[in-house]
Design an enzyme around this catalytic site. Structure first.
Site, PDB file in Angstrom:
ATOM      1  N   ASN A  10       1.874  -1.940   2.167  1.00 59.47           N
ATOM      2  CA  ASN A  10       1.229  -2.692   3.252  1.00 59.47           C
ATOM      3  C   ASN A  10       1.001  -4.117   2.755  1.00 59.47           C
ATOM      4  O   ASN A  10       0.091  -4.356   1.965  1.00 59.47           O
ATOM      5  CB  ASN A  10      -0.096  -2.009   3.627  1.00 59.47           C
ATOM      6  N   LYS A  12      -0.002  -6.632   4.320  1.00 57.16           N
ATOM      7  CA  LYS A  12      -1.129  -7.327   4.983  1.00 57.16           C
ATOM      8  C   LYS A  12      -0.704  -8.746   5.372  1.00 57.16           C
ATOM      9  O   LYS A  12       0.456  -8.960   5.724  1.00 57.16           O
ATOM     10  CB  LYS A  12      -2.374  -7.280   4.091  1.00 57.16           C
ATOM     11  N   HIS A  94      -5.899   0.941  10.358  1.00 53.64           N
ATOM     12  CA  HIS A  94      -6.223   0.476   9.009  1.00 53.64           C
ATOM     13  C   HIS A  94      -7.671  -0.006   8.980  1.00 53.64           C
ATOM     14  O   HIS A  94      -8.162  -0.574   9.952  1.00 53.64           O
ATOM     15  CB  HIS A  94      -5.283  -0.656   8.573  1.00 53.64           C
ATOM     16  N   GLU A  96      -9.079  -2.466   7.796  1.00 56.34           N
ATOM     17  CA  GLU A  96      -9.320  -3.885   8.111  1.00 56.34           C
ATOM     18  C   GLU A  96      -9.277  -4.116   9.613  1.00 56.34           C
ATOM     19  O   GLU A  96      -9.915  -5.046  10.124  1.00 56.34           O
ATOM     20  CB  GLU A  96      -8.307  -4.748   7.341  1.00 56.34           C
ATOM     21  N   GLU A 166      -7.945   6.220   2.951  1.00 52.60           N
ATOM     22  CA  GLU A 166      -8.223   4.989   2.222  1.00 52.60           C
ATOM     23  C   GLU A 166      -9.727   4.717   2.256  1.00 52.60           C
ATOM     24  O   GLU A 166     -10.224   4.151   3.233  1.00 52.60           O
ATOM     25  CB  GLU A 166      -7.487   3.811   2.866  1.00 52.60           C
ATOM     26  N   GLY A 172      -8.773  -3.066  -2.207  1.00 53.71           N
ATOM     27  CA  GLY A 172      -8.789  -4.441  -2.686  1.00 53.71           C
ATOM     28  C   GLY A 172      -9.918  -4.750  -3.646  1.00 53.71           C
ATOM     29  O   GLY A 172     -10.185  -5.902  -3.967  1.00 53.71           O
ATOM     30  N   SER A 212      -6.611   0.441  -4.159  1.00 57.51           N
ATOM     31  CA  SER A 212      -6.452   0.000  -5.546  1.00 57.51           C
ATOM     32  C   SER A 212      -5.523   0.903  -6.361  1.00 57.51           C
ATOM     33  O   SER A 212      -5.757   1.132  -7.554  1.00 57.51           O
ATOM     34  CB  SER A 212      -7.819  -0.151  -6.232  1.00 57.51           C
TER      35      SER A 212
END
Ligand code: 13P
Length: 254
Positions: A10, A12, A94, A96, A166, A172, A212
């Protein structure tokens, strides 16, 4: 049941036209048949990245999709547009998009249904925030997001659905769930899928871990019985790291 491991990159909101194509070409060169690999570049680079992946077996994915067919939805991208660009699979929900953009479980469900009905595969992303983990709500959050996200999805269509677990606090941040914690969450997700569908559907669904993942921790995560690969953010932007993670998935398949 033997499930083919699945590793997604991904990207992003990273790369540009030149670096994205170069990265895709490197991913294509490194790909091997024992693992399913997909990359999810930014929308503007889908066509060029697709050309760089041609003939490699690496799937072209999109990071999001509209739940509407067409019309006055400024900034949105439809399933037909994605198919036109050669996209085969989409991320939905996702973290985010859920927590930064504010997408609801209901909107995620609508996107899942739209994508599947258009013939796209789906990676439905779920996972708890730090405060939810600390409050002991990890499994409840996963259950809510999965039940809502998959509402109305048939058992047959589950063959085209992957779940990406996730944990939001691991994305991140450099913090990874321990293999034992991740395995525990994945096993509970599989049990949930068995109760929503049946054991054979649950046994067939790939459940990726994301948060991560790096070359240094991929092997021990992928060795867990219910972890079927990963959804990779930062490390997917470095061709060598992503290749090493894919190799860890290959090794886990043996
Ligand atoms: P990182 O690998 O950068 O933690 O991101 C994970 C992720 O969000 C993949 O979708």
């Amino acid at each position: 049941m033997a499930r083919t491991p699945y590793v997604g990159g991904n990207w992003k909101m990273n790369t540009n036209g030149v670096s994205g194509v170069e990265l895709a070409a490197n991913v294509a060169r490194a790909a091997d048949d024992a693992v399913q690999v997909a990359v999810f570049p930014p929308f503007p680079y889908l066509i060029r990245v697709g050309e760089a992946l041609a003939g490699s077996g690496v799937m072209l994915g999109a990071q999001d999709v509209s739940d509407q067919d067409d019309g006055a939805y400024t900034g949105e991208i439809s399933t037909a547009m994605l198919l036109d660009c050669g996209v085969k699979t989409v991320l939905v929900g996702h973290s985010e998009r859920r927590h930064v953009i504010g997408e609801s479980d209901e909107l995620c469900n609508s996107k899942v249904l739209k994508a599947l009905s258009a013939g796209l595969d789906v990676v439905l992303c779920v996972g708890e925030k730090l405060e939810e983990r600390e409050a002991g709500q990890t499994d409840a959050v996963n259950e809510r997001q999965i039940r809502a996200g998959l509402a109305g999805v048939s058992a047959a269509d589950m063959a085209r659905v992957t779940i990406a677990y996730e944990p939001v606090w691991a994305i991140g941040t450099g913090k990874t769930a321990t293999p034992a914690d991740a395995q525990d969450a994945h096993a509970k997700i599989r049990t949930l899928l068995a109760s929503m569908y049946d054991q054979s559907v649950a046994d067939g669904v790939r459940i990726q871990y994301g948060g991560s993942v790096k070359p240094a921790n991929a092997a021990e995560l992928f060795a867990c019985p219910d972890i079927d690969g990963g959804l990779i953010g930062g490390a997917s932007l470095k061709a060598d790291d992503f290749a090493a993670i894919c190799q860890a998935a290959t090794a886990s398949a043996v």
